[in-house]
Design a protein around this motif. Sequence first.
Motif, short mmCIF file in Angstrom:
data_model
loop_
_atom_site.label_atom_id
_atom_site.label_comp_id
_atom_site.label_asym_id
_atom_site.label_seq_id
_atom_site.Cartn_x
_atom_site.Cartn_y
_atom_site.Cartn_z
N ARG A 25 0.80 -1.22 0.00
CA ARG A 25 0.00 0.00 0.00
C ARG A 25 0.83 1.27 0.00
O ARG A 25 0.41 2.30 -0.51
N THR A 26 2.02 1.22 0.59
CA THR A 26 2.80 2.44 0.78
C THR A 26 4.11 2.49 0.01
O THR A 26 4.83 3.47 0.10
N GLN A 27 4.43 1.44 -0.73
CA GLN A 27 5.69 1.39 -1.47
C GLN A 27 5.42 1.13 -2.95
O GLN A 27 4.39 0.56 -3.32
N GLN A 28 6.37 1.52 -3.77
CA GLN A 28 6.31 1.25 -5.21
C GLN A 28 7.71 0.86 -5.68
O GLN A 28 8.70 1.15 -5.03
N HIS A 58 11.69 0.59 0.89
CA HIS A 58 11.70 -0.86 0.99
C HIS A 58 13.04 -1.46 0.57
O HIS A 58 13.57 -1.09 -0.48
N VAL A 71 8.83 5.10 -1.39
CA VAL A 71 7.56 5.27 -0.72
C VAL A 71 6.63 5.96 -1.71
O VAL A 71 7.08 6.69 -2.59
N VAL A 72 5.34 5.70 -1.62
CA VAL A 72 4.36 6.38 -2.46
C VAL A 72 4.10 7.76 -1.87
O VAL A 72 3.70 7.88 -0.72
N GLU A 76 -0.76 13.53 1.51
CA GLU A 76 -0.11 14.04 2.72
C GLU A 76 1.24 14.69 2.39
O GLU A 76 1.56 15.76 2.90
#
Length: 88
Positions: A25-28, A58, A71-72, A76
């Motif tokens: 959900r939070t990484q690409q 990651h 991180v995506v 925010e």
Amino acid sequence: MTVTGYPDARETPVGCTDKPAALGRTQQRVACPGFSGGTSGSPWVNGDGQVVGVLGGHDQGGTTPGVSCSVVLGAEARRLYRQAAGLS
């Protein structure tokens, strides 16, 4: 999305254009060869000129020089940037 970085072992930058894939959900991640030591913090810029990621995260940015992670950056991060730049 385009990534440009400056590896420790080179005098010139490396670059790559590819479509990032979700890594949770939070990484690409993106498959870009040549992003070895020294490229941490390299910006990921989309076609609109917006920074959508920063190499790192990651597995300390990726497990091999051919796969990079970030991180995506979303709403925010945009809000914090606008606040810091005095735009909000």
